[in-house]
Design a protein around this motif. Structure first.
Motif: not given
Length: 394
Positions: A282-283, A296-307, A152-159
């Motif tokens: 955003n997160g 957060a969006r800025q800390a999201t890794p960039r996976p690539v699908w390769n089985p 709830k705190m994250l939601r209220d903060s706009g996270f």
């Protein structure tokens, strides 16, 4: 500092939930701290009378927790004018009748959920409470969990930015009762006794979803009886006639989609017995009963699908723990204190019997969806009889 007495009838506290959460961790804890503080600096001390059918059991419970009053005569307890609040945590099937008797006697009402097994009975109780002008509340305990408070705190903060989806996982393996004793009572698995996963848990998801993520507008649900036969407390085998698992998707106001798996036939491979993952533009965050992690969006890794190549990203590393900056009290106790203030000094309180009726409504819609194998709209409740059509998936 003045302290006044508030008489309280507690019915159903010999059961697991009533005893542990409501008597020991709420009412007894409130008594030990000297009562509930009011806005004018005075206090209200609770004076409970415990009600149960087994005299030895209820007397022993009262003695163990310093409660002076107990009885097996529920009628006499309800009729006693010196007790102002009636609390019920007994079986759901009996609840509407008990609440009606207490309301007619002029008691304020606080109770566990579901408040009834069907919407018609739930609305009847709501209308009666409104007509009699009594204060009323229903337990909405999961809103007070530290993990969900952090969400709830994250939601209220706009996270989260624009919230996209919610994914809930609830449940654990309840032993069948043959090799090991079951962790839940046998009536939970008999529909004729008021059992069933959908009846038990969907009323919880209604207030969680409505209050944290968006009002429920439509539901698609399928239930299952995964374990068809269990062993009861008496050592005898019985047919499990109620659903012990369900899988539901909810369309929420604002276009948010929520999906919750719930099962008493699942082995836990997650951080807690219940977890909620919330994804937004955003997160994202994942909460359990007490903890919550965020990415957060800025800390999201960039996976690539390769089985054909072993995954090298440690997806757990990119999440940050939401700190315990606030000391959270027991959620049941916190809501008890809110309701006591509502009765004692008319403090604001929103978790009324109508909110409980919304949970029963969603249960009925989920059961209808399972039966008819389709989406069911969830209309707005109106005690006067009208209803606003709910929006389906947007």
């Amino acid at each position: 500092m003045t302290t006044r007495r508030l008489g309280l009838i507690m019915n159903g506290v010999t059961g697991r939930m009533g005893m542990n959460q409501h008597l020991i961790r709420s009412v007894a804890a409130i008594r030990a701290q000297g009562g509930v503080a009011l806005s004018d600096g005075s206090r209200v001390q609770l004076d409970p009378i415990l009600v149960g059918r087994n005299a030895d059991k209820v007397a022993g419970l009262a003695r163990a927790h310093g409660i002076e009053r107990w009885t097996t005569d529920l009628d006499a307890a309800i009729a006693d004018p010196k007790d102002e609040i009636f609390f019920d945590a007994a079986t759901t099937q009996m609840r509407p009748n008990l609440l009606e008797r207490a309301i007619e006697a002029g008691k304020h009402i606080y109770c566990e959920k579901p408040i009834a097994t069907n919407l018609a009975e739930a609305l009847r109780i709501c209308r009666l409470a409104e007509a009699k002008g009594i204060r009323n509340g229903v337990v909405q305990d999961k809103l007070f969990l530290p993990g969900l408070q952090k969400l709830k705190m994250l939601r209220d903060s706009g996270f989260f930015g624009r919230m996209l989806s919610v994914r809930g996982e609830f449940g654990y393996w309840v032993f069948e009762g043959d090799w090991q004793p079951a962790q839940r009572p046998s009536w939970n698995y008999r529909s004729e006794d008021g059992g069933g996963m959908i009846l038990d848990m969907v009323c919880h998801w209604r207030y969680v979803l409505d209050n944290l993520f968006g009002e429920v507008r439509a539901v698609s649900c399928i239930g299952q009886t995964a374990i068809p036969e269990r062993v009861g407390e008496d050592g005898r085998r019985y047919a499990a006639t109620a659903d012990d698992a369900a899988y539901a998707t909810f369309a929420l106001e604002g276009g948010v989609i929520a999906h919750i798996n719930m099962s008493w036939a699942v082995r836990v491979y997650r951080d807690d017995l219940v977890t909620f993952q919330v994804d937004g533009t955003n997160g994202s965050a994942v909460a359990g009963l007490t903890g919550c992690v965020m990415q957060a969006r800025q800390a999201t890794p960039r996976p690539v699908w390769n089985p054909d190549v072993k995954q090298t990203i440690d997806f757990y590393q990119g999440w940050q723990e939401v700190p315990d900056n606030v000391a959270f009290d027991n959620g049941f106790k916190a809501q008890w204190e809110m309701f006591v203030r509502h009765v004692a000094e008319d403090a604001p309180y929103r978790y009324t019997l109508v909110e409980g009726a919304k949970g029963v409504q969603l249960v009925e819609c989920a059961l209808q969806s399972w039966k008819e194998r389709r989406w069911i709209d969830v209309p707005a409740l109106d005690l006067a009889g009208g209803a606003r059509p709910a929006m389906a998936a947007e």
